[in-house]
Scaffold this active site. Sequence first.
Site, PDB file in Angstrom:
ATOM      1  N   CYS A  78     -61.282  35.108 -51.760  1.00  0.00           N
ATOM      2  CA  CYS A  78     -60.449  36.301 -51.587  1.00  0.00           C
ATOM      3  C   CYS A  78     -59.551  36.618 -52.779  1.00  0.00           C
ATOM      4  CB  CYS A  78     -59.599  36.167 -50.328  1.00  0.00           C
ATOM      5  SG  CYS A  78     -60.557  35.944 -48.812  1.00  0.00           S
ATOM      6  N   HIS A 132     -54.352  39.541 -52.241  1.00  0.00           N
ATOM      7  CA  HIS A 132     -54.200  38.412 -51.326  1.00  0.00           C
ATOM      8  C   HIS A 132     -52.719  38.057 -51.273  1.00  0.00           C
ATOM      9  CE1 HIS A 132     -54.532  34.430 -49.525  1.00  0.00           C
ATOM     10  NE2 HIS A 132     -55.763  34.740 -49.166  1.00  0.00           N
TER      11      HIS A 132
END
Length: 522
Positions: A78, A132
Amino acid sequence: MRVYKGSCLLFVFCLIILSNESQPQIVDRPNVLLIILDDFRPAINFGYGDEKAITPNIDQIVKNGYFFENAFAQQSLCAPSRNSMLTGRRPDTVRLYDFYSYWRQTSGNYTTLPQYFKQQGYRTHSVGKVFHPGASSNFTDDFPLSWSEPTYHPSTDEYSNAPVCINPEDGELKRNLLCPVLPEMQPLHTLPDIESTEEAKRFLQTVGTEPYFLAVGYRKPHIPFRIPIKYLDQHPVTKFKTLDLDYPPYGLPNVAWSSFFDVRNRDDFLQLNVSFPFGRVPDDFKLRIRQHYYAAVTYVDDLIGQLLKVVDQSRTIIALTSDHGWALGEHGEWAKYSNYDVAVRVPLVISAPALQVHAVRQKIENVVELLDLFPTLADLAGLPPLQACNVDRPHKPITCTEGKSLVPLLQSNSSVYDDRHEWIAYSQYPRPGVYPSIFPNSDEPKLKHIKIMGYSMRTYRFRYTAWIKFNPANFKRDWSTIYGEELYDHAIDPQENMNLIDRVPLNAIKDSLRMKLKEKFP
């Protein structure tokens, strides 16, 4: 490969129109809506052709624009993928392979995609998981540099990995992988993606006339599959079947294997007693994982439909993509954490008021990268084109990109398609050692534990990957030590089930691809 200079659609959006007094006026700049899903492989019905997917709202975005059949993330994790996409620079330039550093402090003060729009007078707003959250975005989602106001994070995020799943065997609350729920019975009586949709709608209904760049990051279909139980009804488990080849490919080097720790650590999966690292998941549980994944996709699609109802699509560029893919049993894996197509291939759909849609040309087969999104959206909005970063000095803190604008492809220049075999996407993944390990975590190694980097290139026909020695202290590569290689021919093996690296007749192809990859990452 044919080189395209930074082109833009400024001439389209800045149309000169005549008023009653025949005076020239400038049409307003387009808005931008960027939708990012999490762990979302191209499980889309229309265009991408996934017959198991029920995605009527995403289908409509595809029908209204263009979709890239072969779009790839730069790392299937991510934070590194999102930072790479949003800065337009490769993970090796951002120097983030985990979750624990902020590029402006450890690599360079790089301009981001939303920051560039903000500098051009756009109001920028982030909803949900765009960057993120955490150290990799300075615990602020890069506010105030990238965003006009603080990022909105749903209040229910804190329960995403909490024991809030009702265990069907005993009724206790667990941290399960499979977690269908009644939202009104959950903490705070809702779910994160529902909250994010409401915030995005609020923003759109109150933003006024100023041009905006709105990024909406949905958490699903990322695990756990904590989704409204009603979506399972649309995906009965009987419509899924086990894969014919759900085991490691022939000739797979151990270093390439993902052990899917995040799945293994869930309470319901632990009860299966699947051996580490190569144990097979029971067939009935495989089917239920697939069922819940597709139900999660339909859930998010429903929310996207609600969001689109308040978007003025006549003056809004819409881009939909994901940070990376997710394996649903291919190669025996149930995660990302690899360089396979299923881990790095993502949907990339773009529609814009200035783009004339030609039904027979909506599918673009050229191999492209998430890096390309930054310069592409800038060009579509008529902003000054981004210059290419210096190949030898990509860390220079100037506004530049290591990607390329895809506007020439969107403009239906037929000659572009003639050289699709020359387009290449590059990905990479780190490992702490040659064999899967629990500590260090071989799926998500911290920077200090990385000893090997798997560099991968995807052409129109082949995927070649080399796992080479890597020094995390100085970010140096050592091509004299190769721990494993992979070669897959998509002409005969589109699922990448047969590693052809040891086939003597393919030595010339292997050597050519290795040379290109080494030139890219010397």
